[in-house]
Design an enzyme around this catalytic site. Structure first.
Site, PDB file in Angstrom:
ATOM      1  N   ASP A   9      39.655  43.860  36.481  1.00 18.26           N
ATOM      2  CA  ASP A   9      39.309  42.467  36.727  1.00 18.26           C
ATOM      3  C   ASP A   9      37.797  42.316  36.634  1.00 18.26           C
ATOM      4  O   ASP A   9      37.054  42.889  37.434  1.00 18.26           O
ATOM      5  CB  ASP A   9      39.819  42.084  38.142  1.00 18.26           C
ATOM      6  CG  ASP A   9      39.599  40.621  38.458  1.00 18.26           C
ATOM      7  OD1 ASP A   9      39.120  39.880  37.572  1.00 18.26           O
ATOM      8  OD2 ASP A   9      39.907  40.225  39.599  1.00 18.26           O
ATOM      9  N   GLU A 105      41.346  39.621  33.024  1.00 18.37           N
ATOM     10  CA  GLU A 105      42.185  40.502  33.847  1.00 18.37           C
ATOM     11  C   GLU A 105      43.272  41.146  32.995  1.00 18.37           C
ATOM     12  O   GLU A 105      43.881  40.478  32.165  1.00 18.37           O
ATOM     13  CB  GLU A 105      42.904  39.656  34.899  1.00 18.37           C
ATOM     14  CG  GLU A 105      42.417  39.824  36.308  1.00 18.37           C
ATOM     15  CD  GLU A 105      43.292  39.031  37.250  1.00 18.37           C
ATOM     16  OE1 GLU A 105      44.344  39.554  37.649  1.00 18.37           O
ATOM     17  OE2 GLU A 105      42.932  37.893  37.567  1.00 18.37           O
TER      18      GLU A 105
HETATM   19 MG   LIG Z   1      37.703  38.229  37.584  1.00 15.33          MG
END
Ligand SMILES: [Mg+2]
Length: 358
Positions: A9, A105
């Site tokens: 992420d 992500e």
């Molecule tokens: Mg992020």
């Protein structure tokens, strides 16, 4: 052997790209999103801005109040997409399967260790380094034996984090985890859980499968298996679309019902066009309304047979409007979406029947 899953992420993705491109923004609170005087909303903000309590989805005007020296930048999605492609190319080298969740992500299944690195955490470390050296951006990584735990892990030491949840460590982490953090538990389900005095992973386990299925139906089993540390959802590069729709934010709040109904008519046509274009068979229609005070509600109906035409959508949506305060209260956003597609199952079937992880 356990599967090896990495969740990656990017840290404050849009804001970090803007900062990298413009060194004068270094150390400044940067907010990517709509402008405060144009009723905009925060899309991403840098960590400097977060210190002031700014977060995504907040009205930009409110963000400006919290952080007076914030630098606002309008989003440039094409620029971010280009960056995202570059990053995903790096990921793909290391994984057998990559499942993107959004521009910033992705899940990787590195069980096969195709680069012969030796361990998933080492792989995550190398990926982080490569992303930084090729893009100048930081990514947080979570490593575990399933998707639920890998995603949880990536969030634990943000920014620039690398967290591993081993099968040994998992039970203690899940035990104390608030139910809101579980996959598949949204606001409404969490409320229902709280009503039954279920607040943490430990409470879910203590409630037991019987009670959970009595309250939540088949999802009860799923929550139980997550709380037991099991999640059999595979990392899959095929992403099923779950809903489609359109929404409009108005320049000025609207309280005139006739105008609202006209807008519903227009949206019905747009949504019908999408349904036909992407060839889905939806059973649920949802009306979303955001009032002038940003309070947002949804009302939905589910039918036994799928709907397609704009007339049907319009006819289904009008009674939903009656279940809202639109007209009495002025509204700033209106949306219609179709979901519950015929081929879609909410969760992979095997999860519901099988929660032994061997
Ligand atoms: Mg992020």
């Amino acid at each position: 052997m356990y599967p090896k899953i990495i969740h990656l992420d990017m840290d404050a993705f849009y804001a970090s790209i803007e900062k990298r491109n413009n060194p004068s923004l270094k150390d400044k609170p940067v907010i990517v999103g709509g402008l405060p005087n144009k009723r905009g909303v925060v899309s991403t903000c840098s960590y400097e801005a977060r210190k002031y309590g700014v977060h995504s989805a907040m009205p930009s005007a409110a963000a400006l109040k919290l952080c007076k020296n914030a630098v606002f930048i309008l989003p440039d999605i094409e620029k971010y997409k280009k960056e995202s492609r570059k990053i995903f190319e790096i990921y793909k080298k290391y994984a057998d399967v990559m499942e993107p969740l959004s521009l910033d992500e992705a899940f990787l299944d590195v069980t096969q260790d195709r680069m012969n690195i030796g361990s998933a955490s080492e792989t995550a470390k190398i990926i982080k380094k490569e992303v930084y050296s090729k893009t100048g951006l930081c990514v947080s990584a979570g490593v575990s034996y399933n998707k639920f735990l890998a995603k949880l892990a990536s969030d634990m030491e943000k920014p620039d984090g690398l967290t591993v949840i081993t099968p040994k460590k998992a039970p203690a982490i899940i035990e104390n985890l608030p139910v809101e953090k579980f996959f598949g538990i949204g606001k409404q389900t969490a409320k229902k859980m709280h009503y039954h005095r279920i607040y943490t992973g430990k409470d879910i386990l203590n409630a037991g499968q019987k009670k959970l299925t009595a309250i939540f139906g088949k999802h009860g089993n799923l929550f139980y298996s997550f709380a037991s540390g099991h999640d059999l959802r595979p990392v899959s590069d095929f992403r099923e679309r779950k809903s489609c729709g359109r929404e409009i934010t108005f320049e000025k709040d609207i309280s005139d019902k006739k105008t609202i109904i006209e807008i519903i008519k227009k949206l019905s046509t747009l949504v019908s066009d999408i349904i036909k274009k992407i060839k889905v068979r939806p059973h649920t229609i949802t009306l979303k309304i955001r009032y002038y005070d940003f309070h947002t509600i949804t009302r939905s109906t589910t039918l036994n047979s799928p709907f397609f035409s704009s007339e049907e959508i319009f006819r289904l949506t009008c009674p939903l409007l009656e279940k809202t305060d639109a007209g009495k209260k002025s509204i700033r956003l209106l949306g219609i979406s179709a979901s519950n597609f015929e081929t879609e199952s909410c969760f992979p079937k095997q999860l519901i029947f099988d929660f032994n992880l061997s």
